[in-house]
Design a protein around this motif. Sequence first.
Motif, PDB file in Angstrom:
ATOM      1  N   UNK A   1       0.761  -1.129   0.062  1.00  0.00           N
ATOM      2  CA  UNK A   1      -0.086   0.061  -0.160  1.00  0.00           C
ATOM      3  C   UNK A   1       0.791   1.198   0.176  1.00  0.00           C
ATOM      4  N   UNK A   2       2.166   1.178   0.361  1.00  0.00           N
ATOM      5  CA  UNK A   2       2.923   2.416   0.620  1.00  0.00           C
ATOM      6  C   UNK A   2       3.895   2.436  -0.406  1.00  0.00           C
ATOM      7  N   UNK A   3       4.051   3.785  -1.186  1.00  0.00           N
ATOM      8  CA  UNK A   3       4.958   3.793  -2.109  1.00  0.00           C
ATOM      9  C   UNK A   3       6.501   3.810  -1.748  1.00  0.00           C
ATOM     10  N   UNK A   4       6.677   3.559  -0.417  1.00  0.00           N
ATOM     11  CA  UNK A   4       7.956   3.765   0.052  1.00  0.00           C
ATOM     12  C   UNK A   4       8.530   2.133   0.353  1.00  0.00           C
ATOM     13  N   UNK A   5       7.685   1.092   0.113  1.00  0.00           N
ATOM     14  CA  UNK A   5       8.164  -0.122   0.231  1.00  0.00           C
ATOM     15  C   UNK A   5       8.597  -0.568  -1.257  1.00  0.00           C
ATOM     16  N   UNK A   6       9.727  -1.553  -1.012  1.00  0.00           N
ATOM     17  CA  UNK A   6      10.176  -1.792  -2.289  1.00  0.00           C
ATOM     18  C   UNK A   6       9.583  -2.697  -3.163  1.00  0.00           C
ATOM     19  N   UNK A   7       8.760  -3.533  -2.924  1.00  0.00           N
ATOM     20  CA  UNK A   7       7.809  -4.298  -3.768  1.00  0.00           C
ATOM     21  C   UNK A   7       6.749  -3.494  -4.288  1.00  0.00           C
ATOM     22  N   UNK A   8       6.365  -3.691  -5.463  1.00  0.00           N
ATOM     23  CA  UNK A   8       5.507  -2.714  -6.075  1.00  0.00           C
ATOM     24  C   UNK A   8       4.479  -3.557  -7.207  1.00  0.00           C
TER      25      UNK A   8
ATOM     26  N   UNK B   1     -15.964   9.809 -10.902  1.00  0.00           N
ATOM     27  CA  UNK B   1     -16.382   8.396 -10.874  1.00  0.00           C
ATOM     28  C   UNK B   1     -15.474   7.731 -11.768  1.00  0.00           C
ATOM     29  N   UNK B   2     -14.840   8.359 -12.590  1.00  0.00           N
ATOM     30  CA  UNK B   2     -13.850   7.775 -13.739  1.00  0.00           C
ATOM     31  C   UNK B   2     -13.027   6.937 -13.078  1.00  0.00           C
ATOM     32  N   UNK B   3     -12.803   5.783 -13.756  1.00  0.00           N
ATOM     33  CA  UNK B   3     -11.550   5.004 -13.313  1.00  0.00           C
ATOM     34  C   UNK B   3     -10.591   5.215 -14.339  1.00  0.00           C
ATOM     35  N   UNK B   4      -9.359   5.055 -13.721  1.00  0.00           N
ATOM     36  CA  UNK B   4      -8.260   5.504 -14.557  1.00  0.00           C
ATOM     37  C   UNK B   4      -7.056   4.370 -14.034  1.00  0.00           C
ATOM     38  N   UNK B   5      -6.519   3.910 -15.232  1.00  0.00           N
ATOM     39  CA  UNK B   5      -5.259   2.999 -14.927  1.00  0.00           C
ATOM     40  C   UNK B   5      -3.822   3.775 -14.951  1.00  0.00           C
ATOM     41  N   UNK B   6      -3.321   3.623 -13.782  1.00  0.00           N
ATOM     42  CA  UNK B   6      -2.165   4.265 -13.327  1.00  0.00           C
ATOM     43  C   UNK B   6      -0.783   3.261 -13.242  1.00  0.00           C
ATOM     44  N   UNK B   7       0.461   3.626 -13.355  1.00  0.00           N
ATOM     45  CA  UNK B   7       1.354   2.710 -13.002  1.00  0.00           C
ATOM     46  C   UNK B   7       2.717   3.101 -12.559  1.00  0.00           C
ATOM     47  N   UNK B   8       2.713   4.497 -12.027  1.00  0.00           N
ATOM     48  CA  UNK B   8       3.832   4.958 -11.097  1.00  0.00           C
ATOM     49  C   UNK B   8       3.453   6.155 -10.293  1.00  0.00           C
ATOM     50  N   UNK B   9       4.004   6.545  -9.546  1.00  0.00           N
ATOM     51  CA  UNK B   9       3.820   7.874  -9.029  1.00  0.00           C
ATOM     52  C   UNK B   9       4.951   8.907  -8.861  1.00  0.00           C
TER      53      UNK B   9
ATOM     54  N   UNK C   1      -0.772   4.053  -4.035  1.00  0.00           N
ATOM     55  CA  UNK C   1      -1.420   2.596  -4.512  1.00  0.00           C
ATOM     56  C   UNK C   1      -0.691   1.564  -5.000  1.00  0.00           C
ATOM     57  N   UNK C   2       0.425   1.431  -3.883  1.00  0.00           N
ATOM     58  CA  UNK C   2       1.416   0.230  -4.213  1.00  0.00           C
ATOM     59  C   UNK C   2       2.104   0.279  -5.404  1.00  0.00           C
ATOM     60  N   UNK C   3       2.381   1.513  -6.355  1.00  0.00           N
ATOM     61  CA  UNK C   3       3.293   1.590  -7.249  1.00  0.00           C
ATOM     62  C   UNK C   3       4.469   1.730  -7.025  1.00  0.00           C
ATOM     63  N   UNK C   4       5.369   1.860  -8.104  1.00  0.00           N
ATOM     64  CA  UNK C   4       6.732   2.316  -7.770  1.00  0.00           C
ATOM     65  C   UNK C   4       6.937   3.880  -8.124  1.00  0.00           C
ATOM     66  N   UNK C   5       8.028   4.432  -7.558  1.00  0.00           N
ATOM     67  CA  UNK C   5       8.189   5.848  -7.973  1.00  0.00           C
ATOM     68  C   UNK C   5       8.416   5.786  -9.552  1.00  0.00           C
TER      69      UNK C   5
END
Length: 303
Positions: free
Chosen positions: A176-183, A234-242, A296-300
């Motif tokens: 859940x955290x963007x700071x964790x190594x696994x994404x 209400x839109x759903x958007x696909x994201x892959x990093x922050x 959202x658990x994504x990588x930087x």
Amino acid sequence: MARPEQDLVRDGTPLRELAFWLRDLRAGSGLTYARLAARSGYSISTLQEAAAGRRLPTLAVTVAFARACGADQEAWQRYWTQVRRALDSGSTVAPAPPWDAELPRPDGLRRTNGPSGTDDPGHADGTQPPSRTDELGSLPTAGTPRSKEARTGRIAAASGLLLVAVGVTGGLWLALSPDLPAHRDFASVVVQNKVAIGPTTLVEDKTPAYLSSETISHCAARGCKLAGTEMWSGAKLVVFCWTRGEKLTNEDITSAAIAANKGGVTSDLWYRAKWKDGRTGYFPAVYLVPADRGGSGLAHCTG
């Protein structure tokens, strides 16, 4: 004799919201009060008073105002009735405005200091989208990000759903955290372009959100908006990093007691997202549902 229209301070109450939307409707039509009076059959002073937010205009005046601006009379009649009921019950919360009354909305709406680029008073970015029957579904109204310093309060309401189908593949929920190594490889996030007004009110913005090529506000004016990527609440958007960018807020900082509003949020986190045609751009976390604002658990993002 016409009087200069006084500033209207929005506080989320029924009378002020009705006045705001009447003003917005007139601005979108491009009509002066003199032309509005000629079309409606009411005097300039009566129409100005209807949009002053001091007292409830009559139903006849409200409907004539809407008709003269080219809006749906029945929708505005329903809205007036809802406002009247709210006032009769002592409610301090305004009902949702009649967005169906503005399909299609005329060009020319002004927006102050929004990233959609309407610092130019002649820019028409407040246009209500037409009804869709294609894969995007029905499009109501939502919001655009803006910097905290620039926020001026020309914001408001409507709700709906837009599903954005994006062909991507991806992985497992790992963190859940963007700071964790696994994404995760990607995530689906939900747009919530709601604006915090006053101590408790949370309403939706009237203009669409969109993807930007840079992590800054005012991208329509700055040339970094990705054309055709408008989205609604209400839109759903696909994201892959922050990543980190300009700090934005969903707060109307001109409204009283805004610091007490639990719906207010300020953040410099932006997501990299993929549009349905393969283009990628950035979207600010402040205009997502609370659960989706933390990475959202994504990588930087890199590169």
